[in-house]
Design a protein around this motif. Structure first.
Motif, mmCIF file in Angstrom:
data_model
loop_
_atom_site.group_PDB
_atom_site.id
_atom_site.type_symbol
_atom_site.label_atom_id
_atom_site.label_comp_id
_atom_site.label_asym_id
_atom_site.label_seq_id
_atom_site.Cartn_x
_atom_site.Cartn_y
_atom_site.Cartn_z
ATOM 1 N N GLY A 247 -0.753 -2.273 -1.075
ATOM 2 C CA GLY A 247 0.271 -3.162 -0.508
ATOM 3 C C GLY A 247 0.819 -4.131 -1.540
ATOM 4 O O GLY A 247 1.919 -4.665 -1.382
ATOM 5 N N GLU A 267 4.251 -4.507 0.263
ATOM 6 C CA GLU A 267 4.077 -5.144 1.571
ATOM 7 C C GLU A 267 5.315 -5.945 2.010
ATOM 8 O O GLU A 267 5.612 -6.009 3.200
ATOM 9 C CB GLU A 267 2.852 -6.061 1.506
ATOM 10 N N SER A 271 5.854 -4.214 5.669
ATOM 11 C CA SER A 271 4.917 -4.795 6.644
ATOM 12 C C SER A 271 5.563 -4.815 8.029
ATOM 13 O O SER A 271 6.790 -4.715 8.167
ATOM 14 C CB SER A 271 4.532 -6.215 6.231
#
Ligand SMILES: [Zn+2]
Length: 396
Positions: A247, A267, A271
């Protein structure tokens, strides 16, 4: 038949040899679940007659039982007796805690998921787990003393000693706490702490899409993004426990600041917050990730587009991961994986484009078979790995 080196304080004594062989049989049943005596013999390299003697001793001691094999294999399965012991599995996430009780055969007997507020606190969470555990034990009629160990997964890196390295922005109110020590003290159990992506990898490798594979990566897509790696059949943690933190691999070094302090990490693009944020303007500010997936599956073009783009962005990092580690399987977990081919189709396309042919030609990319259960299943597995079984070595 000899005991493994170092297993025996009094080498050569009948008692210590029997004890070491008993432990090998128990460990094998614990790791693989129900096995026939022939399978135990092959996996332990103990003679069939030795396995038969040990199995009958352990049945007599109330620890193992023989079950009919419903899968149609020859012979009866050796499993742990239901009353031999239980373990606690807890999966703590950004906004939830799932609490489960399992038997020594890794079967989850009772489970409850609790929604938690933003910024939930460690001490309140642990009290909730304690209360929930008590309720679950009452439901299934198991005394608290029958719980041998607990596994607790967190969305943060965990070092090789089981300490949470930094809870950071995902569990800010958990920062700086010795989670293992405090959870063990509060729950009155030995508690092992594990990163949730690593737990998901264990769960999927043992019970889900990864059964029987030697090299697999599990991708956790959620509020945080990470991966758990099983290499050569074992969870790979790396030198300090941070292996698989994909990530925070850089996608755009001039991109947005990430919670880790770098810029443009994967990320920040994929996300759950980012997916929802991209749709807030057109689909409303109260949208949840589950809403996005439901809408995409029902044909909403905007939601499907954002999920597809997420798959493409992920694909570059997954291709790099595959070029480096050459897994045979990538398992995609988390709520977003419920969107199936809307995510996996674009992901496969980009992995196929950027992966070297030798690394991705045979690669399979599949959704997690355990779904959101993968992490709590992994919590149960780590608890079992650390549970001291209630059988002492036989005395002379
Ligand atoms: Zn980052």
């Amino acid at each position: 038949m000899s005991a493994p080196p170092g297993a025996d304080p009094r080498p050569g004594s009948q008692s210590s040899l029997r004890s070491a062989n008993q432990q090998r049989v128990l460990e094998t049943v614990r790791r693989h679940g129900g096995l026939t005596q022939a399978q135990i013999s092959r996996r332990t390299a103990l003679a069939p007659s030795t396995v038969s003697n040990i199995v009958h001793e352990l049945i007599g001691a109330g620890l193992l039982v023989m079950e009919a094999d419903h899968a149609g294999r020859r012979g009866q399965l050796i499993t742990f007796r239901g009353s031999a012991g239980h373990v606690l599995g807890v999966d703590v996430g950004h906004r939830h805690a799932t609490v489960a009780v399992a038997d020594l055969n890794q079967r989850i007997l009772a489970q409850r998921r609790h929604d938690l507020p933003e910024g939930h606190r460690f001490d309140e969470d642990l009290r909730l787990v304690d209360h929930s555990l008590q309720r679950l034990l009452e439901e299934i009629g198991v005394p608290r003393s029958g719980v041998l160990a607990g596994g607790l997964t967190v969305p943060a890196p965990v070092d090789l000693e089981g300490r949470v390295i930094s809870a950071g922005a995902i569990l800010p109110a958990w920062s700086g706490i010795d989670v293992r020590a405090e959870a063990s003290a509060l729950l009155g159990l030995p508690v092992v702490v594990e990163n949730d992506a690593d737990a998901g990898a264990l769960g999927e490798h043992t019970w889900g899409a990864g059964r029987g594979t030697r090299h697999m990566a599990y991708l956790k897509l959620g509020h945080g993004v990470g991966s758990g790696l099983v290499l050569d059949g074992r969870l790979y943690r790396g030198a300090t426990g941070s292996a698989g933190e994909i990530g925070h691999s850089t996608v755009d070094e001039r991109g947005r600041l990430c919670r880790c302090g770098n810029r443009g990490c994967l990320e920040t693009f994929v996300s759950s917050d980012e997916v929802v944020h991209l749709l807030a303007g057109t689909h409303g500010p109260d949208l949840t990730l589950a809403d996005v997936v439901d809408a995409a599956l029902a044909g909403d073009v905007g939601c499907a587009r954002v999920i597809g783009d997420t798959g493409r962005t992920l694909g570059v990092t997954v291709a790099n991961l595959c070029n480096t580690l050459n897994p045979e399987l990538v398992v995609v977990g988390g709520e977003l994986a419920r969107s199936g081919e809307l995510l996996l189709g674009p992901l496969r396309e980009i992995v196929g484009r950027y992966g070297v042919r030798g690394a991705v030609r045979e690669l399979r990319i599949e959704p997690a078979r355990l779904g959101l259960q993968a992490h709590v299943a992994g919590a149960v597995i780590v608890a079992l790995q650390h549970a001291e079984l209630p059988v002492g070595p036989p005395r002379d």
